[in-house]
Motif scaffolding. Structure first.
Motif, PDB file in Angstrom:
ATOM      1  N   UNK A  36       0.831  -1.210   0.000  1.00 13.39           N
ATOM      2  CA  UNK A  36       0.000   0.000   0.000  1.00 13.39           C
ATOM      3  C   UNK A  36       0.863   1.258   0.000  1.00 13.39           C
ATOM      4  N   UNK A  37       1.869   1.294   0.859  1.00 17.22           N
ATOM      5  CA  UNK A  37       2.716   2.487   0.965  1.00 17.22           C
ATOM      6  C   UNK A  37       3.485   2.751  -0.329  1.00 17.22           C
ATOM      7  N   UNK A  38       3.952   1.707  -0.990  1.00 16.07           N
ATOM      8  CA  UNK A  38       4.694   1.895  -2.232  1.00 16.07           C
ATOM      9  C   UNK A  38       3.778   2.401  -3.352  1.00 16.07           C
ATOM     10  N   UNK A  39       2.509   2.008  -3.317  1.00 23.08           N
ATOM     11  CA  UNK A  39       1.546   2.537  -4.290  1.00 23.08           C
ATOM     12  C   UNK A  39       1.315   4.022  -4.029  1.00 23.08           C
ATOM     13  N   UNK A  40       1.091   4.367  -2.779  1.00 21.89           N
ATOM     14  CA  UNK A  40       0.854   5.767  -2.417  1.00 21.89           C
ATOM     15  C   UNK A  40       2.046   6.633  -2.823  1.00 21.89           C
ATOM     16  N   UNK A  41       3.258   6.145  -2.538  1.00 22.59           N
ATOM     17  CA  UNK A  41       4.475   6.920  -2.819  1.00 22.59           C
ATOM     18  C   UNK A  41       4.943   6.795  -4.263  1.00 22.59           C
ATOM     19  N   UNK A  42       4.274   5.928  -5.034  1.00 27.37           N
ATOM     20  CA  UNK A  42       4.657   5.661  -6.432  1.00 27.37           C
ATOM     21  C   UNK A  42       6.117   5.202  -6.517  1.00 27.37           C
ATOM     22  N   UNK A  43       6.508   4.398  -5.555  1.00 29.32           N
ATOM     23  CA  UNK A  43       7.887   3.899  -5.471  1.00 29.32           C
ATOM     24  C   UNK A  43       7.961   2.551  -6.189  1.00 29.32           C
ATOM     25  N   UNK A  45      10.445   0.988  -7.704  1.00 31.00           N
ATOM     26  CA  UNK A  45      11.606   0.122  -7.424  1.00 31.00           C
ATOM     27  C   UNK A  45      11.374  -0.668  -6.135  1.00 31.00           C
ATOM     28  N   UNK A  46      10.910   0.003  -5.100  1.00 33.18           N
ATOM     29  CA  UNK A  46      10.626  -0.688  -3.835  1.00 33.18           C
ATOM     30  C   UNK A  46       9.467  -1.663  -4.002  1.00 33.18           C
ATOM     31  N   UNK A  47       8.491  -1.288  -4.817  1.00 37.97           N
ATOM     32  CA  UNK A  47       7.357  -2.168  -5.075  1.00 37.97           C
ATOM     33  C   UNK A  47       7.827  -3.444  -5.756  1.00 37.97           C
ATOM     34  N   UNK A  48       8.653  -3.310  -6.775  1.00 33.71           N
ATOM     35  CA  UNK A  48       9.143  -4.480  -7.504  1.00 33.71           C
ATOM     36  C   UNK A  48       9.963  -5.392  -6.597  1.00 33.71           C
ATOM     37  N   UNK A  49      10.671  -4.816  -5.638  1.00 29.93           N
ATOM     38  CA  UNK A  49      11.493  -5.603  -4.710  1.00 29.93           C
ATOM     39  C   UNK A  49      10.656  -6.509  -3.803  1.00 29.93           C
ATOM     40  N   UNK A  51       8.533  -8.567  -4.863  1.00 27.91           N
ATOM     41  CA  UNK A  51       8.240  -9.763  -5.651  1.00 27.91           C
ATOM     42  C   UNK A  51       9.496 -10.605  -5.814  1.00 27.91           C
ATOM     43  N   UNK A  52       9.295 -11.918  -6.035  1.00 27.40           N
ATOM     44  CA  UNK A  52      10.435 -12.766  -6.339  1.00 27.40           C
ATOM     45  C   UNK A  52      10.966 -12.361  -7.707  1.00 27.40           C
ATOM     46  N   UNK A  53      12.230 -12.626  -7.912  1.00 27.49           N
ATOM     47  CA  UNK A  53      12.883 -12.224  -9.162  1.00 27.49           C
ATOM     48  C   UNK A  53      12.155 -12.836 -10.363  1.00 27.49           C
ATOM     49  N   UNK A  54      11.861 -11.996 -11.334  1.00 28.54           N
ATOM     50  CA  UNK A  54      11.225 -12.412 -12.590  1.00 28.54           C
ATOM     51  C   UNK A  54       9.864 -13.078 -12.409  1.00 28.54           C
ATOM     52  N   UNK A  55       9.168 -12.773 -11.309  1.00 32.45           N
ATOM     53  CA  UNK A  55       7.862 -13.420 -11.121  1.00 32.45           C
ATOM     54  C   UNK A  55       6.716 -12.431 -11.055  1.00 32.45           C
ATOM     55  N   UNK A  56       6.945 -11.206 -11.454  1.00 30.93           N
ATOM     56  CA  UNK A  56       5.871 -10.214 -11.358  1.00 30.93           C
ATOM     57  C   UNK A  56       4.735 -10.635 -12.278  1.00 30.93           C
ATOM     58  N   UNK A  57       3.676 -11.145 -11.685  1.00 32.42           N
ATOM     59  CA  UNK A  57       2.560 -11.676 -12.456  1.00 32.42           C
ATOM     60  C   UNK A  57       1.260 -11.278 -11.770  1.00 32.42           C
ATOM     61  N   UNK A  58       0.553 -10.351 -12.378  1.00 26.42           N
ATOM     62  CA  UNK A  58      -0.745  -9.925 -11.878  1.00 26.42           C
ATOM     63  C   UNK A  58      -1.792 -10.325 -12.897  1.00 26.42           C
ATOM     64  N   UNK A  59      -2.724 -11.163 -12.494  1.00 31.69           N
ATOM     65  CA  UNK A  59      -3.788 -11.607 -13.381  1.00 31.69           C
ATOM     66  C   UNK A  59      -5.104 -11.067 -12.853  1.00 31.69           C
ATOM     67  N   UNK A  60      -5.854 -10.441 -13.744  1.00 36.05           N
ATOM     68  CA  UNK A  60      -7.139  -9.858 -13.363  1.00 36.05           C
ATOM     69  C   UNK A  60      -8.263 -10.557 -14.104  1.00 36.05           C
ATOM     70  N   UNK A  61      -9.370 -10.709 -13.408  1.00 32.93           N
ATOM     71  CA  UNK A  61     -10.589 -11.247 -14.002  1.00 32.93           C
ATOM     72  C   UNK A  61     -11.683 -10.216 -13.759  1.00 32.93           C
ATOM     73  N   UNK A 146       9.733 -12.135   3.016  1.00 32.04           N
ATOM     74  CA  UNK A 146       8.518 -12.556   2.325  1.00 32.04           C
ATOM     75  C   UNK A 146       8.444 -11.860   0.980  1.00 32.04           C
ATOM     76  N   UNK A 147       8.191 -12.649  -0.069  1.00 32.70           N
ATOM     77  CA  UNK A 147       8.099 -12.131  -1.429  1.00 32.70           C
ATOM     78  C   UNK A 147       6.788 -12.609  -2.055  1.00 32.70           C
ATOM     79  N   UNK A 148       6.238 -11.776  -2.919  1.00 35.04           N
ATOM     80  CA  UNK A 148       5.017 -12.121  -3.639  1.00 35.04           C
ATOM     81  C   UNK A 148       5.411 -12.869  -4.903  1.00 35.04           C
ATOM     82  N   UNK A 149       4.789 -14.011  -5.120  1.00 36.17           N
ATOM     83  CA  UNK A 149       5.035 -14.798  -6.318  1.00 36.17           C
ATOM     84  C   UNK A 149       4.013 -14.436  -7.395  1.00 36.17           C
TER      85      UNK A 149
END
Length: 158
Positions: A36-43, A45-49, A51-61, A146-149
């Motif tokens: 939440x804080x990284x979204x608010x601050x538009x950060x 680089x910190x947001x990407x950190x 996540x696990x390396x090369x796993x940024x995967x957001x799926x929307x329905x 803890x990392x988001x997969x």
């Protein structure tokens, strides 16, 4: 008496195990707040950190009510499913306006190295809800962090 002693030992084991994951659950709750804080601050680089390396995967329905509106308006992409990579999210996060994501009814399931987060979310742009739905995150504890997969979420447009 022997049965009571066995029952006591079993209950004590469950209590100790549940207590052992309290720290991890708190760490995951902190991760939710970091997102939440990284979204608010538009950060980005910190947001990407987070996540696990090369796993940024957001799926929307897209939820049914919103999807029906999209189809009625003859959207150029009739699919109700889409996936975002980090570059897509980076551009979205850098859009003009103040952004925030509120998480409610957060439920965390975990052991010491894997976890999941489910919650209701509302995404705000300039303090106005633009969309909402449910989010499901898969997590792993990598090198003590803890990392988001992956994240899958539903979208209902407001």
């Amino acid at each position: 008496m022997k049965n009571i002693s066995v029952l006591f030992c079993v209950l004590l084991t469950f209590f100790c195990r549940a207590q052992g994951y309290t720290q991890q659950k708190n760490e995951i709750q902190n991760l939710v707040e970091e997102v939440r804080q990284h979204i608010i601050k538009k950060d980005t680089a910190a947001f990407k950190a987070l996540f696990t390396k090369d796993s940024f995967n957001w799926t929307a329905v897209i939820r049914d009510k919103t999807q029906q509106k999209r189809l009625k308006n003859k959207t150029s992409n009739p699919s109700n499913l889409f996936t975002k990579n980090f570059q897509d999210f980076h551009l979205f996060l850098m859009d003009k306006g103040n952004q925030d994501e509120l998480f409610k009814n957060v439920h965390i399931e975990n052991d010491d190295v894997i976890g999941s987060v489910t919650c209701d979310y509302s995404f705000l742009l300039d303090n106005k809800v633009t969309n909402y739905g449910k989010e499901f995150w898969q997590l792993a504890k990598v090198n003590g962090q803890w990392k988001i997969i992956s994240v899958i979420y539903s979208i209902e447009l407001d």
